[in-house]
Design a protein around this motif. Sequence first.
Motif, PDB file in Angstrom:
ATOM      1  N   GLU A  75       0.859  -1.193   0.000  1.00 18.78           N
ATOM      2  CA  GLU A  75       0.000   0.000   0.000  1.00 18.78           C
ATOM      3  C   GLU A  75       0.892   1.240   0.000  1.00 18.78           C
ATOM      4  O   GLU A  75       1.850   1.327   0.775  1.00 18.78           O
ATOM      5  N   THR A  76       0.572   2.183  -0.875  1.00 15.80           N
ATOM      6  CA  THR A  76       1.353   3.424  -0.935  1.00 15.80           C
ATOM      7  C   THR A  76       0.401   4.620  -0.807  1.00 15.80           C
ATOM      8  O   THR A  76      -0.819   4.455  -0.865  1.00 15.80           O
ATOM      9  N   ASP A  77       0.981   5.808  -0.692  1.00 11.48           N
ATOM     10  CA  ASP A  77       0.156   7.023  -0.607  1.00 11.48           C
ATOM     11  C   ASP A  77      -0.689   7.209  -1.864  1.00 11.48           C
ATOM     12  O   ASP A  77      -1.662   7.961  -1.870  1.00 11.48           O
ATOM     13  N   GLU A  78      -0.279   6.561  -2.944  1.00 11.35           N
ATOM     14  CA  GLU A  78      -1.031   6.700  -4.199  1.00 11.35           C
ATOM     15  C   GLU A  78      -1.885   5.478  -4.482  1.00 11.35           C
ATOM     16  O   GLU A  78      -2.306   5.262  -5.608  1.00 11.35           O
ATOM     17  N   GLY A  79      -2.087   4.641  -3.481  1.00 10.11           N
ATOM     18  CA  GLY A  79      -2.931   3.460  -3.655  1.00 10.11           C
ATOM     19  C   GLY A  79      -2.117   2.172  -3.674  1.00 10.11           C
ATOM     20  O   GLY A  79      -0.902   2.184  -3.493  1.00 10.11           O
ATOM     21  N   ALA A  80      -2.824   1.075  -3.941  1.00 14.08           N
ATOM     22  CA  ALA A  80      -2.160  -0.234  -3.927  1.00 14.08           C
ATOM     23  C   ALA A  80      -1.260  -0.373  -5.147  1.00 14.08           C
ATOM     24  O   ALA A  80      -1.573   0.121  -6.235  1.00 14.08           O
ATOM     25  N   LEU A  81      -0.124  -1.037  -4.913  1.00 14.52           N
ATOM     26  CA  LEU A  81       0.852  -1.241  -5.994  1.00 14.52           C
ATOM     27  C   LEU A  81       1.170  -2.723  -6.056  1.00 14.52           C
ATOM     28  O   LEU A  81       1.542  -3.328  -5.046  1.00 14.52           O
ATOM     29  N   ASP A  82       1.028  -3.318  -7.243  1.00  9.32           N
ATOM     30  CA  ASP A  82       1.332  -4.735  -7.416  1.00  9.32           C
ATOM     31  C   ASP A  82       2.635  -4.916  -8.182  1.00  9.32           C
ATOM     32  O   ASP A  82       2.929  -4.161  -9.108  1.00  9.32           O
ATOM     33  N   GLY A  83       3.397  -5.924  -7.804  1.00  8.00           N
ATOM     34  CA  GLY A  83       4.633  -6.234  -8.528  1.00  8.00           C
ATOM     35  C   GLY A  83       4.773  -7.735  -8.717  1.00  8.00           C
ATOM     36  O   GLY A  83       4.427  -8.514  -7.826  1.00  8.00           O
ATOM     37  N   ALA A  84       5.275  -8.121  -9.877  1.00  6.19           N
ATOM     38  CA  ALA A  84       5.512  -9.553 -10.119  1.00  6.19           C
ATOM     39  C   ALA A  84       6.615 -10.056  -9.188  1.00  6.19           C
ATOM     40  O   ALA A  84       6.597 -11.197  -8.747  1.00  6.19           O
ATOM     41  N   GLU A  85       7.580  -9.191  -8.929  1.00  5.55           N
ATOM     42  CA  GLU A  85       8.687  -9.548  -8.024  1.00  5.55           C
ATOM     43  C   GLU A  85       8.846  -8.419  -7.013  1.00  5.55           C
ATOM     44  O   GLU A  85       8.450  -7.281  -7.252  1.00  5.55           O
ATOM     45  N   CYS A  86       9.504  -8.757  -5.916  1.00  2.95           N
ATOM     46  CA  CYS A  86       9.723  -7.733  -4.890  1.00  2.95           C
ATOM     47  C   CYS A  86      11.114  -7.914  -4.282  1.00  2.95           C
ATOM     48  O   CYS A  86      11.550  -9.050  -4.048  1.00  2.95           O
ATOM     49  N   VAL A  87      11.796  -6.807  -4.082  1.00  2.45           N
ATOM     50  CA  VAL A  87      13.138  -6.841  -3.473  1.00  2.45           C
ATOM     51  C   VAL A  87      13.067  -6.104  -2.139  1.00  2.45           C
ATOM     52  O   VAL A  87      12.611  -4.959  -2.082  1.00  2.45           O
ATOM     53  N   ILE A  88      13.526  -6.753  -1.081  1.00  2.00           N
ATOM     54  CA  ILE A  88      13.567  -6.100   0.236  1.00  2.00           C
ATOM     55  C   ILE A  88      14.973  -5.532   0.447  1.00  2.00           C
ATOM     56  O   ILE A  88      15.965  -6.270   0.474  1.00  2.00           O
ATOM     57  N   ALA A  89      15.041  -4.209   0.571  1.00  2.00           N
ATOM     58  CA  ALA A  89      16.328  -3.525   0.779  1.00  2.00           C
ATOM     59  C   ALA A  89      16.147  -2.519   1.918  1.00  2.00           C
ATOM     60  O   ALA A  89      16.425  -1.334   1.767  1.00  2.00           O
ATOM     61  N   LEU A  90      15.672  -3.032   3.044  1.00  2.00           N
ATOM     62  CA  LEU A  90      15.275  -2.153   4.152  1.00  2.00           C
ATOM     63  C   LEU A  90      16.384  -1.937   5.169  1.00  2.00           C
ATOM     64  O   LEU A  90      16.108  -1.419   6.269  1.00  2.00           O
ATOM     65  N   GLY A  91      17.619  -2.332   4.841  1.00  2.00           N
ATOM     66  CA  GLY A  91      18.726  -2.093   5.764  1.00  2.00           C
ATOM     67  C   GLY A  91      18.395  -2.616   7.157  1.00  2.00           C
ATOM     68  O   GLY A  91      17.898  -3.744   7.315  1.00  2.00           O
ATOM     69  N   PRO A  92      18.612  -1.801   8.205  1.00  2.00           N
ATOM     70  CA  PRO A  92      18.396  -2.280   9.577  1.00  2.00           C
ATOM     71  C   PRO A  92      16.937  -2.557   9.924  1.00  2.00           C
ATOM     72  O   PRO A  92      16.648  -3.139  10.962  1.00  2.00           O
ATOM     73  N   TRP A  93      16.010  -2.142   9.047  1.00  2.00           N
ATOM     74  CA  TRP A  93      14.589  -2.374   9.325  1.00  2.00           C
ATOM     75  C   TRP A  93      14.082  -3.657   8.668  1.00  2.00           C
ATOM     76  O   TRP A  93      12.902  -3.986   8.776  1.00  2.00           O
ATOM     77  N   ALA A  94      14.935  -4.393   7.995  1.00  2.00           N
ATOM     78  CA  ALA A  94      14.487  -5.590   7.271  1.00  2.00           C
ATOM     79  C   ALA A  94      13.743  -6.577   8.166  1.00  2.00           C
ATOM     80  O   ALA A  94      12.697  -7.124   7.752  1.00  2.00           O
ATOM     81  N   PRO A  95      14.193  -6.822   9.421  1.00  2.00           N
ATOM     82  CA  PRO A  95      13.467  -7.807  10.237  1.00  2.00           C
ATOM     83  C   PRO A  95      12.009  -7.436  10.493  1.00  2.00           C
ATOM     84  O   PRO A  95      11.183  -8.317  10.701  1.00  2.00           O
ATOM     85  N   ASP A  96      11.668  -6.139  10.460  1.00  2.00           N
ATOM     86  CA  ASP A  96      10.274  -5.728  10.693  1.00  2.00           C
ATOM     87  C   ASP A  96       9.342  -6.370   9.667  1.00  2.00           C
ATOM     88  O   ASP A  96       8.169  -6.598   9.941  1.00  2.00           O
ATOM     89  N   LEU A  97       9.863  -6.626   8.493  1.00  2.00           N
ATOM     90  CA  LEU A  97       9.057  -7.220   7.427  1.00  2.00           C
ATOM     91  C   LEU A  97       9.314  -8.725   7.304  1.00  2.00           C
ATOM     92  O   LEU A  97       8.404  -9.507   7.019  1.00  2.00           O
ATOM     93  N   LEU A  98      10.571  -9.129   7.549  1.00  2.00           N
ATOM     94  CA  LEU A  98      10.908 -10.536   7.335  1.00  2.00           C
ATOM     95  C   LEU A  98      10.256 -11.446   8.374  1.00  2.00           C
ATOM     96  O   LEU A  98       9.774 -12.524   8.046  1.00  2.00           O
ATOM     97  N   ARG A  99      10.248 -11.004   9.618  1.00  2.00           N
ATOM     98  CA  ARG A  99       9.692 -11.856  10.689  1.00  2.00           C
ATOM     99  C   ARG A  99       8.241 -12.235  10.405  1.00  2.00           C
ATOM    100  O   ARG A  99       7.899 -13.416  10.417  1.00  2.00           O
TER     101      ARG A  99
END
Length: 414
Positions: free
Chosen positions: A236-260
């Motif tokens: 979800e983004t400020d401009e609405g839902a965004l779909d992607g065929a692939e996704c790359v997680i590059a969240l640096g020190p915040w990566a565990p917030d999403l990975l867990r």
Amino acid sequence: MARTDAIVLGAGIVGVSVALHLAKRGMSVALVDRAGIGEQTSYGNAGIIEGNTVFPPAFPSDLGALLRVAFKRAGEANYHLSFLPRVMPWLLAFRAASQPQRLAETARLIRPLFSRAVAEHEALMTEAGATHFLRKTGWLKVYRGEKSFASLTAEFDVAAKFNLPLQTLDTTRALALEPSLRPVFAHAVFWPQAASVSNPLGVTQAYAKRFTALGGITLVGDARSLHRTGNRWRVETDEGALDGAECVIALGPWAPDLLRPLGIVLPLAIKRGYHRHFRAQGNAGLSRPVLDAEVGYLITPMEQGIRMTTGAEFAARDAAPTPVQFDRVLPAARQLFPLGEFADANIWLGSRPCFPDSRPVIGRAPGQANLWLAIGHAHWGLTLGPATGRMIAEMMAGETPFCDPAPYRAERFG
Ligand SMILES: Cc1cc2nc3c(=O)[nH]c(=O)nc-3n(C[C@H](O)[C@H](O)[C@H](O)COP(=O)(O)OP(=O)(O)OC[C@H]3O[C@@H](n4cnc5c(N)ncnc54)[C@H](O)[C@@H]3O)c2cc1C
């Protein structure tokens, strides 16, 4: 609802480099961050592109160094006592990875990626019109005592094996390189193939501008909203839902917030670090980053002034700042270089995202189709951003990656 080939979550130097390399391969890409581009960890680092790194920073091997850390006298490390039980398993794994044989193995495994670091930056800087940030003036490390200098033999041996040029300098020759330094050290090592930048934020933003010029879009959104819908990923983004065929997680020190929540548990810890900006007294100046090795800090010339960065602090990522390391190193730093007043009042705090074996994770996420990871770049995220971006984009595009990705697989943690 927008649809893209790939969503990249996190617009630090790593995410921006990934997004740019994907866009260069003709993919439609959206880069999503909840904050401004490059404004987090990638803003405040020391700006070194460490193309000639041999060994990663290691757990202290001698009792004296360990005791200095334990008694909170060390410049290079600090810790929050209440945090130690939580980080202990990671510290034990880090200590195991710091044994001499393991360090030599790490040096061998990371070399192919590091050897491309400066060239990959230069290529992106050229197309992004950002070469004015680049200084190919090397890196100077100074050593005050004989013992610390003598301990470098193993590093020199490995450097020779990889044909990495280095110059060992006495005080006089080091002062010829950096005339504003004072002769409070006995030895120096000059690593000519390291480069540095005068504004890491400017570099990341220039790469992001190039990304948008190639048709990439940047959006504000919270990565934690990521979920599957059919065989696609949605955020979800400020401009609405965004779909992607692939996704790359590059969240640096915040990566565990999403990975867990996705069930991916990796041993990612953080080493916090601070910076402050100083003016130099009179006409003093620096031409390159200088590490005061035993004291445990670094000074580097930036557009904002002389940036002093500290070593590692083991504390919870979101705990209040405790910049005590400045007090420990400042008297010695003022002996080495004529630091003047603070150039601004800010004390910046950032978190280096680190795996215990000091290697990032670059590649497919375990157990999740079409999900990729570019995380854990530790002390080297600026250095390795563009090389990481190229490697992961090559893998995603089905090309042969320019270097073997096996050492960076998440599965190495079992
Ligand atoms: C003091 C210090 C000195 C350093 N010196 C050097 C150096 O000289 N050379 C070097 O190579 N490296 C250095 N580093 C390391 C380097 O800065 C990092 O490895 C690098 O910046 C990590 O980049 P990144 O893109 O992975 O993370 P980041 O730059 O932190 O980017 C992650 C992005 O994710 C975004 N994000 C987080 N959570 C969410 C969410 N829920 N939703 C949306 N977006 C989110 C953040 O806003 C951020 O923009 C240093 C680090 C420190 C702390």
